[in-house]
Design a protein around this motif. Structure first.
Motif, mmCIF file in Angstrom:
data_model
loop_
_atom_site.group_PDB
_atom_site.id
_atom_site.type_symbol
_atom_site.label_atom_id
_atom_site.label_comp_id
_atom_site.label_asym_id
_atom_site.label_seq_id
_atom_site.Cartn_x
_atom_site.Cartn_y
_atom_site.Cartn_z
ATOM 1 N N THR A 51 16.828 53.381 -8.412
ATOM 2 C CA THR A 51 17.369 52.100 -8.868
ATOM 3 C C THR A 51 18.888 52.156 -8.804
ATOM 4 N N CYS A 85 22.470 50.265 -9.662
ATOM 5 C CA CYS A 85 23.021 49.306 -10.621
ATOM 6 C C CYS A 85 24.492 49.069 -10.292
ATOM 7 N N THR A 118 19.818 55.535 -10.854
ATOM 8 C CA THR A 118 18.869 56.376 -11.567
ATOM 9 C C THR A 118 17.706 56.686 -10.632
ATOM 10 N N GLN A 164 12.737 49.155 -18.893
ATOM 11 C CA GLN A 164 14.098 49.475 -18.469
ATOM 12 C C GLN A 164 15.011 48.291 -18.741
ATOM 13 N N GLN A 199 19.163 46.992 -17.556
ATOM 14 C CA GLN A 199 20.428 47.211 -16.841
ATOM 15 C C GLN A 199 21.455 46.257 -17.425
ATOM 16 N N SER A 228 28.937 49.640 -15.486
ATOM 17 C CA SER A 228 27.536 49.322 -15.717
ATOM 18 C C SER A 228 26.822 50.459 -16.440
ATOM 19 N N HIS A 254 22.460 51.859 -17.409
ATOM 20 C CA HIS A 254 21.033 51.704 -17.119
ATOM 21 C C HIS A 254 20.250 52.563 -18.097
#
Length: 266
Positions: free
Chosen positions: A74, A76, A98, A109, A111, A131, A133
Motif C-alpha cells: 500500500t 500512501c 506499508t 486500516q 490512511q 502522511s 498509515h
C-alpha cells in the motif's frame, strides 16, 4: 511476527536495500521516503530543492514490491511534485508505504495526514505535508490481531525541537492508531519521527500506554554513516503492554539508507 521500520532515503542505496529486504523478508515493512513515478520507466531521476540535489530511485515503490513479492503493498502519497531527467521534469509522488505478508490479512486500516494535507501541485513549502498509515492484521498462527501504525514526521529547517506542529502530528498519529486498534490489541507505533529522544512527542504516546524501544533498549542512535549532520536519533518504535517483545534490533550493517532499520520480533 517480524516488523521492520525504515526510512528508505528515496532508494538511494537501492541495490543494498533490495538484497537486505530479500534476505530478512520481514512480515511487515513500514517504509518512509518512498518514491512512486508511474509516468516513467527510468530507473533513476534527480530531486532538486535549491542546493539540495539527491538521486532518487524513480519507482522505488515498484522496486520494493518486487523484492517482497509475497506481500500486499500500500502506497500512501503525501505530495506530487517533480523529479528531473536532465532538464525534463517528470511528475512524481512521494510518501510512505506499508508491505504486509499475504499470510496476515489486513482486517482494518486507515490512511491520513499528521501534518497538512495532500499537496497535489508540488511538494510545497517546508515543513511539508506528512502522511501516516495504520493497519490491523490477523495472525492465524497465534490467533490474535495486531495493529501497526507509522508516519514520517515533519522536517523543520530550524531543527528537531518541539513545536506545536510536532505535538499535533503525534496526537494525529495516536488518533489514527487508536481508531483502527481495538481494546486488548497488540499495538506498535513507529516511523521517522524527526524528533529528539527528550521530545514531548513521547508523552503523547505514553498517554495511550506506549513504551519506546530505541532508547529504552540503550541504542545510541538510528543514523548510518551516510548521515553527516549532528544528532543521531530520528527513528523510533513503540509498543503497548500487550506486546511480548521477543527481540529488538537496530542493525548497523549492512547500510541500506542514511537511517538504520528498526527490527522487532513479537
Amino acid at each position: 511476527m517480524r516488523i521492520m521500520c525504515l526510512n528508505g532515503w528515496g532508494g538511494k542505496l537501492d541495490s543494498h536495500l533490495q538484497n537486505y529486504l530479500r534476505e530478512t523478508s520481514p512480515d511487515v515493512l513500514c517504509l518512509q521516503e518512498v518514491v512512486h513515478t508511474p509516468a516513467t520507466q527510468k530507473d533513476w531521476l534527480t530531486y532538486r530543492d535549491g542546493d539540495h540535489v539527491l538521486p532518487q530511485r524513480a519507482n522505488f515503490f515498484r522496486d520494493v514490491r518486487e523484492a517482497l513479492p509475497g506481500h500486499t503493498a500500500t502506497f500512501c502519497p503525501a505530495a506530487q511534485g517533480v523529479l528531473w531527467d536532465d532538464d525534463k521534469s517528470i511528475p512524481s509522488q512521494w510518501g510512505l508505504a506499508t508491505f504486509v505478508r499475504a499470510d496476515f490479512p489486513v482486517i482494518a486500516q486507515i490512511q491520513g495526514f499528521v501534518h497538512k494535507s495532500f499537496s497535489a501541485y508540488g511538494y510545497g513549502e517546508h515543513p511539508r505535508s506528512r502522511s501516516a498509515h495504520a493497519v490491523r492484521l490477523y495472525d492465524y498462527e497465534r490467533g490474535w490481531p495486531v495493529t501497526i501504525a507509522h508516519m514520517h514526521g515533519l522536517r523543520d529547517l530550524r531543527g528537531k525541537m518541539d513545536t506545536p506542529e510536532r505535538m499535533e502530528q503525534a496526537q494525529r498519529l495516536a488518533g489514527l492508531a487508536t481508531c483502527v486498534s481495538e481494546p486488548g490489541d497488540r499495538l506498535i507505533i513507529c516511523g521517522d519521527f524527526n524528533v529528539e529522544p527528550d521530545s514531548q512527542t513521547f508523552e503523547v504516546f505514553n498517554e495511550i500506554g506506549m513504551d519506546e524501544l530505541v532508547t529504552g533498549c540503550g541504542f545510541s542512535g538510528t543514523r548510518s554513516s551516510h548521515y553527516k549532520k549532528p544528532g543521531r536519533f530520528a527513528d523510533y518504535m513503540l509498543v503497548n503492554g500487550a506486546v511480548e517483545v521477543v527481540s529488538f534490533e537496530v542493525p548497523e550493517q549492512p547500510e541500506v539508507s542514511d537511517h538504520l532499520p528498526l527490527l522487532l520480533e513479537i
